[in-house]
Design an enzyme around this catalytic site. Structure first.
Site, PDB file in Angstrom:
ATOM      1  N   CYS A 107      21.642  -9.516   5.238  1.00 27.86           N
ATOM      2  CA  CYS A 107      20.984  -9.420   3.346  1.00 27.86           C
ATOM      3  C   CYS A 107      20.485 -10.805   3.060  1.00 27.86           C
ATOM      4  CB  CYS A 107      21.566  -8.339   3.204  1.00 27.86           C
ATOM      5  SG  CYS A 107      20.086  -7.230   1.707  1.00 27.86           S
ATOM      6  N   HIS A 129      22.681  -4.650   7.446  1.00 27.79           N
ATOM      7  CA  HIS A 129      24.241  -4.541   7.572  1.00 27.79           C
ATOM      8  C   HIS A 129      25.210  -4.140   8.611  1.00 27.79           C
ATOM      9  CE1 HIS A 129      24.005  -6.065   3.285  1.00 27.79           C
ATOM     10  NE2 HIS A 129      22.852  -5.437   3.200  1.00 27.79           N
ATOM     11  N   GLU A 176      28.250  -4.819   9.431  1.00 30.02           N
ATOM     12  CA  GLU A 176      28.907  -4.797   9.058  1.00 30.02           C
ATOM     13  C   GLU A 176      29.655  -3.568   8.158  1.00 30.02           C
ATOM     14  OE1 GLU A 176      27.503  -6.432   4.867  1.00 30.02           O
ATOM     15  OE2 GLU A 176      26.562  -6.027   7.186  1.00 30.02           O
TER      16      GLU A 176
END
Length: 255
Positions: free
Chosen positions: A103, A193, A195
């Protein structure tokens, strides 16, 4: 002459793996699932927050790779730490060291390479789960690397970036056409994302509730529903990607 055979050293005698540099942008930010999977592979996490005065290394010789995560700030912001991180990405590019920008980190990478980083002209955002389409470069890369890209990913951004000159666009999207890029052989930037964990998703969608109300964004309950539907494929991609990303150059070239 009698042949001799060298015995393989047991794992306990092998040198420890180098740590992975983790760059975060808020006081309570974490590396989420990416950090846990790196630790599961035997890498310590060297967590640094330049926003709060932590220095960045002058070389990547002592690190296995680097990940710059996201944050509420933008790559076009005038803060000194933003410029410092953008400039520092050149260290990874020059050394062709494994780099992953997530990002904001991807936007910083694109800006370092001279590409435009922009806010959507109609004020739209991608907050929630969105379709991801592979480019021809992306399909070829996935085949060579041995993993499949997910077709729907979790997003949390209102800025996008163009593909820099000399880089490859690996995946595209809707409101923000460039979703994943690669420069050199081991430096990647992704808008989404991988994660994120359910706890992180809940925290983001509560503290950043106003983002879920922006044009193009999805309401909070849709995020949690999407987790159960789409996350298994994202986890499979992340496992394969990290294995490929962490390979030594000779190993990666032989894939």
């Amino acid at each position: 002459m009698r042949a001799t055979h060298r015995r393989r050293r047991p794992a306990s005698q092998l040198p420890p793996l180098k740590p992975v540099l983790i760059v975060l942008h808020q006081e309570h930010s974490t590396s989420g699932r990416v950090g846990r999977l790196l630790q599961a592979r035997g890498h310590a996490l060297d967590i640094r927050k330049p926003r709060y005065g932590d220095p960045l290394p002058q070389t990547m010789a002592d690190h296995a790779g680097a990940v710059i995560f996201g944050g509420p700030m933008g790559a076009n912001d005038p803060d000194d730490f933003i410029k410092t991180e953008i400039d520092w990405i050149g260290t990874c590019l020059r050394e062709d060291a494994p780099f992953l920008g997530i990002c904001l980190g991807a936007q910083m990478m694109a800006k370092h390479l001279g590409a435009r980083v922009y806010t959507h002209g109609e004020g739209r955002a991608e907050v929630g789960y969105y379709k991801l389409d592979q480019t021809d470069h992306g399909r070829l890369h996935a085949t060579e690397a041995g993993f499949a890209w997910p077709d729907t990913v979790y997003q949390w951004h209102r800025d996008g970036f163009d593909c820099p000159t000399g880089a490859e666009c690996l995946a595209t999207g809707g409101d923000f056409p460039v979703q994943a890029i690669r420069a050199e052989s081991r430096c990647y930037g992704i808008q989404f994302h991988p994660e994120v964990t359910p706890a992180m998703m809940c925290r983001w969608s509560i503290r950043g509730h106003e983002r879920t109300l922006m044009p193009g964004a999805q309401l909070r309950h849709m995020h949690l529903d999407g987790w159960y539907q789409y996350d298994p494929a994202i986890r499979l991609w992340l496992d394969g990607f990290l294995d490929h990303w962490l390979k030594a150059p000779a190993e990666a070239a032989s894939v």
